[in-house]
Scaffold this motif. Structure first.
Motif, short mmCIF file in Angstrom:
data_model
loop_
_atom_site.label_atom_id
_atom_site.label_comp_id
_atom_site.label_asym_id
_atom_site.label_seq_id
_atom_site.Cartn_x
_atom_site.Cartn_y
_atom_site.Cartn_z
N GLU A 75 -29.15 45.61 -12.88
CA GLU A 75 -28.57 45.73 -14.22
C GLU A 75 -29.22 46.87 -15.00
O GLU A 75 -28.55 47.59 -15.74
CB GLU A 75 -28.70 44.40 -14.95
CG GLU A 75 -27.78 43.34 -14.36
CD GLU A 75 -27.91 41.97 -15.02
OE1 GLU A 75 -28.95 41.72 -15.69
OE2 GLU A 75 -26.99 41.16 -14.86
N ALA A 76 -30.53 47.03 -14.79
CA ALA A 76 -31.23 48.10 -15.50
C ALA A 76 -30.71 49.46 -15.05
O ALA A 76 -30.49 50.36 -15.86
CB ALA A 76 -32.74 47.99 -15.25
N ILE A 77 -30.48 49.59 -13.76
CA ILE A 77 -30.00 50.88 -13.23
C ILE A 77 -28.56 51.12 -13.65
O ILE A 77 -28.17 52.22 -14.02
CB ILE A 77 -30.13 50.91 -11.69
CG1 ILE A 77 -31.61 50.86 -11.29
CG2 ILE A 77 -29.45 52.15 -11.12
CD1 ILE A 77 -31.84 50.58 -9.82
N ARG A 78 -27.78 50.05 -13.58
CA ARG A 78 -26.35 50.21 -13.86
C ARG A 78 -26.11 50.36 -15.37
O ARG A 78 -25.11 50.93 -15.79
CB ARG A 78 -25.62 48.97 -13.35
CG ARG A 78 -24.20 49.28 -13.00
CD ARG A 78 -23.48 48.14 -12.37
NE ARG A 78 -22.09 48.40 -12.69
CZ ARG A 78 -21.28 47.55 -13.25
NH1 ARG A 78 -21.66 46.33 -13.52
NH2 ARG A 78 -20.07 47.91 -13.56
N GLY A 79 -27.06 49.80 -16.16
CA GLY A 79 -26.89 49.87 -17.61
C GLY A 79 -25.88 48.87 -18.12
O GLY A 79 -25.52 48.87 -19.28
N VAL A 80 -25.40 48.01 -17.22
CA VAL A 80 -24.40 47.01 -17.59
C VAL A 80 -24.77 45.74 -16.83
O VAL A 80 -25.26 45.82 -15.72
CB VAL A 80 -22.98 47.44 -17.14
CG1 VAL A 80 -21.94 46.46 -17.65
CG2 VAL A 80 -22.66 48.84 -17.60
N GLN A 81 -24.53 44.59 -17.45
CA GLN A 81 -24.80 43.33 -16.74
C GLN A 81 -23.81 43.16 -15.60
O GLN A 81 -22.70 43.68 -15.66
CB GLN A 81 -24.65 42.17 -17.72
CG GLN A 81 -25.82 42.06 -18.68
CD GLN A 81 -25.99 40.65 -19.19
OE1 GLN A 81 -25.01 39.95 -19.39
NE2 GLN A 81 -27.22 40.24 -19.38
N ILE A 82 -24.23 42.43 -14.58
CA ILE A 82 -23.27 42.12 -13.53
C ILE A 82 -22.98 40.63 -13.56
O ILE A 82 -23.86 39.82 -13.83
CB ILE A 82 -23.76 42.54 -12.12
CG1 ILE A 82 -25.16 41.99 -11.83
CG2 ILE A 82 -23.74 44.04 -11.97
CD1 ILE A 82 -25.58 42.26 -10.41
N SER A 83 -21.73 40.29 -13.31
CA SER A 83 -21.36 38.88 -13.32
C SER A 83 -21.80 38.27 -12.00
O SER A 83 -21.98 38.96 -11.00
CB SER A 83 -19.86 38.73 -13.51
OG SER A 83 -19.20 39.15 -12.36
N LYS A 84 -21.96 36.97 -12.01
CA LYS A 84 -22.44 36.26 -10.83
C LYS A 84 -21.48 36.49 -9.65
O LYS A 84 -21.90 36.65 -8.51
CB LYS A 84 -22.50 34.75 -11.15
CG LYS A 84 -23.08 33.95 -10.00
CD LYS A 84 -23.30 32.52 -10.39
CE LYS A 84 -23.45 31.60 -9.17
NZ LYS A 84 -23.37 32.25 -7.89
N GLY A 85 -20.19 36.56 -9.97
CA GLY A 85 -19.18 36.73 -8.92
C GLY A 85 -19.34 38.02 -8.15
O GLY A 85 -19.02 38.07 -6.96
#
Lengths: 245, 200, 200
Positions: free
Chosen positions: B106-116
């Motif tokens: 998430e830190a690298i992507r800058g966006v949260q990822i959903s569990k799915g």
């Protein structure tokens, strides 16, 4: 089939052709050998008796009666070879229609007598059932993967600016240059005249400013050492240098 | 199969058409007088080794498919589906940084990822858990699998292009960034060099 | 009784577990590669003379009880809805002449069909619309459905009782066509080849 029964069954007829077929069956011969004339007379007699009993007959039955009455007279009259349509032809067509209705009535009866599902034969009462499980076959190409990484990198990495090296004049260089040049001058000279020719150099303006700053500090240093004199009329006025006599 | 006698046939048909397992009495109510128990034994023997059979559950009897054929009743149908943008980005981060925790992704992507998203990648067989990071909370780490290499035609993760390759291919030049740079140079500012963190 | 091989057993189990008649393709989707048709033939032979059997209905196959077991099974079951005379005749005309328009049905019966008659047949699932006849007014045509074959126990429309005899006798041809043919043969012309509207 007598008149009384026909009367009772009035509501049961599925139209005049159905009535005709029932009457024809009464002749107990193959439909191909049926006497159309006899059939016509039976039908007309039936319609008459229904009228006598003041029963309401649907218009279809009366239309058929009128047509059959015409057919009857045509069949009884001496054959006119020019008459159109030929009454024999009309009679044959009627017979063909009765045959077809009869065939379908029998076919329907045979169909209904078959071993029918849910009545005579049965499917399994409690089948386990078959299941189709849909499974996703995930797809992605190597390019998608690489492009995605490029996209993330471009989007989120801290952008760091690195300042490129550029030409500056160090204080040492300025000291050397100013002390050398000031000895060659006899009179007061403005400090800018001690700077290198900026227009000759790439990135000249930046170097000129660097040289001015360094030369100013160099001038202060030379003045502190008592090697030169400084003169300025007012703040921000031109600064003049002269070697100490 | 040798055709059985009519009484056995009747028991067979009744059992087949029944909507629930039947007791011997219930069968008899349909087929009339006769040795139902013996008919059931005959049928059980008749169906031995076939794809279907007759089984007893308590005092009730029923037809059912042979146990070893159960897997035939279910079939998997594969439907091709494209990975979502979140999915492919998450996969790319795992591939370039593995092993990596969810928080790091998430830190690298800058966006949260959903569990799915991680579930899909694991379902696809491309990502697998890879131990825990020895920091407070001991978060799970993720890494790519052998199937990942096979699917993407890579001999090893070293075959993934590095940042310099990406830059050379213009893959680090999304439209907005290129636009910013154009504006900078018009303002007379110098070109900002991007110091890439070397991947891999 | 020799137990069948595993492929035949698989076909047997799948067909037995199915909630509806299955096509050969549907069976293959569950049992995998193999000669499903030959397996069905083996099974049909295996079950000959038993209380249950395998039958073909159109291009689908199913298990069902033997017809002579009907009296054992009718108990407690509701009779299928009784069709009216008009309904039976209309169904027979559609089955033997399909595809057929409403006007053609009425021509044979010599009476208009009441609105409900076709509705009842369609509701029962035995009759379905089958395109339009390309004549002025583009009337809707009707034909029988797969459920019709299943319900009346027909492997195909060719199994309709007496259909071959009816066709040979020209009784499935319209009156005009039959009349012309009779005229031809009376005029000493050769027997008109039966150019019946081919059904099915």
């Amino acid at each position: 089939m007598d008149d009384a029964q026909l009367t009772l069954d009035l509501d049961g007829w599925e139209g005049p052709l159905d009535l005709l077929l029932s009457l024809a069956r009464g002749q107990k011969v193959d439909l191909r050998k049926i006497s159309i004339l006899a059939l016509v007379e039976q039908y007309l007699a039936y319609v008459e008796s229904a009228r006598a009993l003041k029963l309401e007959l649907a218009a279809d039955y009366l239309v058929m009666a009128a047509w059959l009455a015409y057919l009857k007279s045509a069949l009884l009259l001496p054959r006119d070879p020019l008459a159109e349509p030929d009454p024999e032809e009309l009679a044959l067509r009627l017979q063909l229609r009765l045959e077809r209705l009869s065939a379908m009535r029998e076919a329907g009866a045979r169909l209904m007598a078959r071993d029918r599902t849910g009545r005579d034969v049965f499917a399994r009462g409690a089948p386990e059932g078959l299941r189709t499980v849909r499974k996703a076959a995930w797809q992605a190409e190597i390019f998608d993967l690489i492009a995605a990484y490029g996209r993330i990198s471009a989007r989120t990495r801290p952008v760091m600016h690195v300042v490129a090296d550029r030409e500056v004049m160090t204080l040492e260089a300025a000291l050397e240059r100013v002390s050398m040049l000031v000895g060659e001058r006899i009179d007061w000279s403005v400090i800018e005249s001690f700077l290198p020719d900026a227009t000759m150099l790439q990135d000249g303006e930046r170097l000129r400013r660097s040289a001015l700053a360094s030369s100013f500090v160099a001038a202060l240093e030379l003045a502190r050492q008592g090697r030169i004199e400084l003169r300025q009329a007012s703040p921000f006025a031109p600064l003049y240098l002269r070697a100490r006599a | 199969m040798t055709p059985p006698d009519d009484f056995v046939r009747a028991v067979e048909a009744v059992l087949f058409a029944a909507e629930a397992p039947l007791t011997i009495d219930a069968i008899r109510a349909h087929v009339g007088a006769g040795d139902v128990k013996s008919a059931l034994e005959t049928l059980t023997a008749n169906y031995a080794g076939r794809g279907i059979g007759i089984v007893r559950r308590g005092d009730r009897w029923q037809f059912q498919t042979a146990a070893d054929m159960a897997h035939m009743l279910r079939r998997d149908r594969e439907e091709p589906r494209k990975l979502s943008r979140a999915g492919i980005e998450t996969l790319a981060i795992i591939a370039y940084h593995e092993p990596v925790t969810r928080a790091e992704i998430e830190a690298i992507r800058g966006v949260q990822i959903s569990k799915g998203t991680l579930d899909v990648l694991m379902e696809a067989g491309w990502v697998k858990p890879a131990g825990r990071r020895e920091v407070p909370g001991r978060p799970l780490m993720f890494a790519t699998s052998r199937e990942f290499l096979v699917h993407f035609g890579l001999a090893s993760r070293r075959d993934l292009p590095g940042i310099d390759d990406l830059r050379a291919a213009g893959l680090l030049d999304p439209v907005d960034l290129a636009f910013d740079r154009l504006e900078d140079s018009e303002d007379g500012g110098e070109d900002g060099a991007i110091s890439g963190i070397e991947a891999g």
